[in-house]
Design a protein around this motif. Structure first.
Motif, PDB file in Angstrom:
ATOM      1  N   VAL A 111       0.714  -1.059   0.340  1.00  0.00           N
ATOM      2  CA  VAL A 111      -0.071   0.226   0.284  1.00  0.00           C
ATOM      3  C   VAL A 111       0.982   0.778   0.288  1.00  0.00           C
ATOM      4  O   VAL A 111       1.342   1.001   0.613  1.00  0.00           O
ATOM      5  N   ASP A 112       0.636   2.090  -1.083  1.00  0.00           N
ATOM      6  CA  ASP A 112       1.356   4.050  -1.146  1.00  0.00           C
ATOM      7  C   ASP A 112       2.562   3.228  -1.062  1.00  0.00           C
ATOM      8  O   ASP A 112       3.697   4.110  -0.227  1.00  0.00           O
ATOM      9  N   GLY A 113       3.744   1.673  -2.019  1.00  0.00           N
ATOM     10  CA  GLY A 113       4.693   1.585  -2.000  1.00  0.00           C
ATOM     11  C   GLY A 113       5.207   1.334  -0.704  1.00  0.00           C
ATOM     12  O   GLY A 113       7.123   1.022  -0.446  1.00  0.00           O
ATOM     13  N   LYS A 114       4.490   0.513  -0.001  1.00  0.00           N
ATOM     14  CA  LYS A 114       5.243   0.037   1.662  1.00  0.00           C
ATOM     15  C   LYS A 114       4.491  -1.273   1.642  1.00  0.00           C
ATOM     16  O   LYS A 114       3.557  -1.719   1.004  1.00  0.00           O
ATOM     17  N   ILE A 115       5.344  -1.823   1.885  1.00  0.00           N
ATOM     18  CA  ILE A 115       5.063  -3.594   1.916  1.00  0.00           C
ATOM     19  C   ILE A 115       4.577  -4.375   4.018  1.00  0.00           C
ATOM     20  O   ILE A 115       4.927  -3.731   4.692  1.00  0.00           O
ATOM     21  N   TYR A 116       3.092  -4.324   3.508  1.00  0.00           N
ATOM     22  CA  TYR A 116       2.546  -4.999   5.230  1.00  0.00           C
ATOM     23  C   TYR A 116       3.127  -6.607   5.366  1.00  0.00           C
ATOM     24  O   TYR A 116       2.230  -7.044   4.173  1.00  0.00           O
ATOM     25  N   VAL A 117       2.910  -7.122   6.601  1.00  0.00           N
ATOM     26  CA  VAL A 117       3.293  -7.907   6.567  1.00  0.00           C
ATOM     27  C   VAL A 117       2.218  -8.769   8.181  1.00  0.00           C
ATOM     28  O   VAL A 117       3.176  -8.678   8.675  1.00  0.00           O
TER      29      VAL A 117
ATOM     30  N   HIS B 191       2.638 -11.290  19.880  1.00  0.00           N
ATOM     31  CA  HIS B 191       2.381 -10.654  20.761  1.00  0.00           C
ATOM     32  C   HIS B 191       2.342  -9.080  19.882  1.00  0.00           C
ATOM     33  O   HIS B 191       2.322  -9.176  18.574  1.00  0.00           O
ATOM     34  N   ASP B 192       1.228  -8.435  19.874  1.00  0.00           N
ATOM     35  CA  ASP B 192       0.513  -7.781  19.104  1.00  0.00           C
ATOM     36  C   ASP B 192       1.542  -6.714  18.834  1.00  0.00           C
ATOM     37  O   ASP B 192       1.378  -5.943  17.720  1.00  0.00           O
ATOM     38  N   ASN B 193       2.635  -6.120  19.023  1.00  0.00           N
ATOM     39  CA  ASN B 193       3.590  -6.085  18.473  1.00  0.00           C
ATOM     40  C   ASN B 193       4.338  -6.432  17.204  1.00  0.00           C
ATOM     41  O   ASN B 193       5.466  -5.553  16.460  1.00  0.00           O
ATOM     42  N   TYR B 194       4.214  -7.711  17.293  1.00  0.00           N
ATOM     43  CA  TYR B 194       4.911  -8.458  16.147  1.00  0.00           C
ATOM     44  C   TYR B 194       3.791  -9.232  15.058  1.00  0.00           C
ATOM     45  O   TYR B 194       4.636  -9.791  14.471  1.00  0.00           O
ATOM     46  N   TYR B 195       2.497  -9.282  15.320  1.00  0.00           N
ATOM     47  CA  TYR B 195       1.672  -9.576  14.709  1.00  0.00           C
ATOM     48  C   TYR B 195       1.445  -9.523  13.201  1.00  0.00           C
ATOM     49  O   TYR B 195       1.787 -10.102  12.461  1.00  0.00           O
ATOM     50  N   GLY B 196       2.096  -7.800  12.841  1.00  0.00           N
ATOM     51  CA  GLY B 196       2.435  -7.351  11.837  1.00  0.00           C
ATOM     52  C   GLY B 196       3.972  -6.148  11.515  1.00  0.00           C
ATOM     53  O   GLY B 196       3.771  -5.726  12.798  1.00  0.00           O
ATOM     54  N   GLU B 197       3.604  -5.984  10.026  1.00  0.00           N
ATOM     55  CA  GLU B 197       5.289  -5.245  10.531  1.00  0.00           C
ATOM     56  C   GLU B 197       5.260  -4.453   9.162  1.00  0.00           C
ATOM     57  O   GLU B 197       4.611  -5.280   8.013  1.00  0.00           O
ATOM     58  N   VAL B 198       5.561  -3.637   8.700  1.00  0.00           N
ATOM     59  CA  VAL B 198       5.535  -2.678   7.376  1.00  0.00           C
ATOM     60  C   VAL B 198       7.098  -2.501   7.166  1.00  0.00           C
ATOM     61  O   VAL B 198       7.841  -1.474   8.841  1.00  0.00           O
ATOM     62  N   PHE B 199       7.368  -2.556   6.146  1.00  0.00           N
ATOM     63  CA  PHE B 199       8.554  -2.035   5.428  1.00  0.00           C
ATOM     64  C   PHE B 199       9.036  -0.343   5.123  1.00  0.00           C
ATOM     65  O   PHE B 199       7.322  -0.917   3.751  1.00  0.00           O
TER      66      PHE B 199
ATOM     67  N   ARG C 235      14.203   1.892   4.404  1.00  0.00           N
ATOM     68  CA  ARG C 235      14.966   0.655   4.788  1.00  0.00           C
ATOM     69  C   ARG C 235      14.678   0.064   6.204  1.00  0.00           C
ATOM     70  O   ARG C 235      15.517  -0.351   6.696  1.00  0.00           O
ATOM     71  N   THR C 236      13.462   0.650   6.018  1.00  0.00           N
ATOM     72  CA  THR C 236      13.572  -0.200   8.140  1.00  0.00           C
ATOM     73  C   THR C 236      11.963  -0.628   8.048  1.00  0.00           C
ATOM     74  O   THR C 236      11.243  -0.680   7.592  1.00  0.00           O
ATOM     75  N   TRP C 237      11.891  -1.644   9.348  1.00  0.00           N
ATOM     76  CA  TRP C 237      10.500  -2.077   9.211  1.00  0.00           C
ATOM     77  C   TRP C 237      10.326  -1.465  10.817  1.00  0.00           C
ATOM     78  O   TRP C 237      10.878  -1.421  11.724  1.00  0.00           O
ATOM     79  N   ASN C 238       9.170  -1.727  10.808  1.00  0.00           N
ATOM     80  CA  ASN C 238       8.212  -0.961  11.939  1.00  0.00           C
ATOM     81  C   ASN C 238       6.858  -1.933  12.065  1.00  0.00           C
ATOM     82  O   ASN C 238       6.486  -2.492  11.160  1.00  0.00           O
ATOM     83  N   PRO C 239       6.387  -1.872  13.504  1.00  0.00           N
ATOM     84  CA  PRO C 239       5.073  -2.753  13.848  1.00  0.00           C
ATOM     85  C   PRO C 239       4.130  -2.183  13.466  1.00  0.00           C
ATOM     86  O   PRO C 239       4.320  -0.708  13.468  1.00  0.00           O
ATOM     87  N   PHE C 240       2.809  -3.005  12.984  1.00  0.00           N
ATOM     88  CA  PHE C 240       2.143  -2.306  12.956  1.00  0.00           C
ATOM     89  C   PHE C 240       1.696  -1.741  14.681  1.00  0.00           C
ATOM     90  O   PHE C 240       2.234  -2.529  15.833  1.00  0.00           O
ATOM     91  N   PRO C 241       0.510  -0.834  14.482  1.00  0.00           N
ATOM     92  CA  PRO C 241       0.006  -0.229  15.641  1.00  0.00           C
ATOM     93  C   PRO C 241      -0.811  -1.641  16.414  1.00  0.00           C
ATOM     94  O   PRO C 241      -0.988  -2.205  15.461  1.00  0.00           O
ATOM     95  N   PRO C 242      -0.900  -1.287  17.391  1.00  0.00           N
ATOM     96  CA  PRO C 242      -1.438  -3.024  18.710  1.00  0.00           C
ATOM     97  C   PRO C 242      -3.119  -2.889  17.929  1.00  0.00           C
ATOM     98  O   PRO C 242      -3.772  -2.216  17.643  1.00  0.00           O
TER      99      PRO C 242
END
Length: 105
Positions: free
Chosen positions: A13-19, A27-35, A40-47
């Protein structure tokens, strides 16, 4: 990535990769991440909001209308809207078995 994943589901979505999913640590902080390709960084989804029945494994994901949808092992659909920064839920009907209603089917 913040956590190792096997068989995670991804969408763009909008050039970012959501996994979604693909890990034992639900755990909520690792359930999904966005690149973010530009940084060139990964961040967790909001809870995620609490879901009835606790955490379930993700077995399918797709992007529809700029939202990242996922289907869990209980056949429930939910989505994350990056543009709004909000979570939402899809449909869950009476039909048993493997179905994908509520996510563009």
């Amino acid at each position: 990535m913040g956590t190792a994943r096997a068989y995670g589901e991804a969408g763009v979505v909008d050039g970012k990769i959501y996994v979604f999913g693909g890990c034992d640590d639900v755990h909520d902080n690792y359930y999904g991440e966005v690149f973010h390709p530009k940084t060139r960084t990964w961040n967790p989804f909001p809870p995620m909001p609490k879901r009835k029945g606790g955490k379930k494994l993700i077995h399918e994901s797709m992007v529809i209308d700029q939202k990242v949808y996922a289907v869990d092992e209980a056949e429930r659909t939910f989505y994350y809207s990056p543009r709004e920064g909000k979570w939402g839920t899809g449909n869950r009907g009476e039909q048993k078995g493997n179905r994908r209603e509520g996510i563009g089917a």
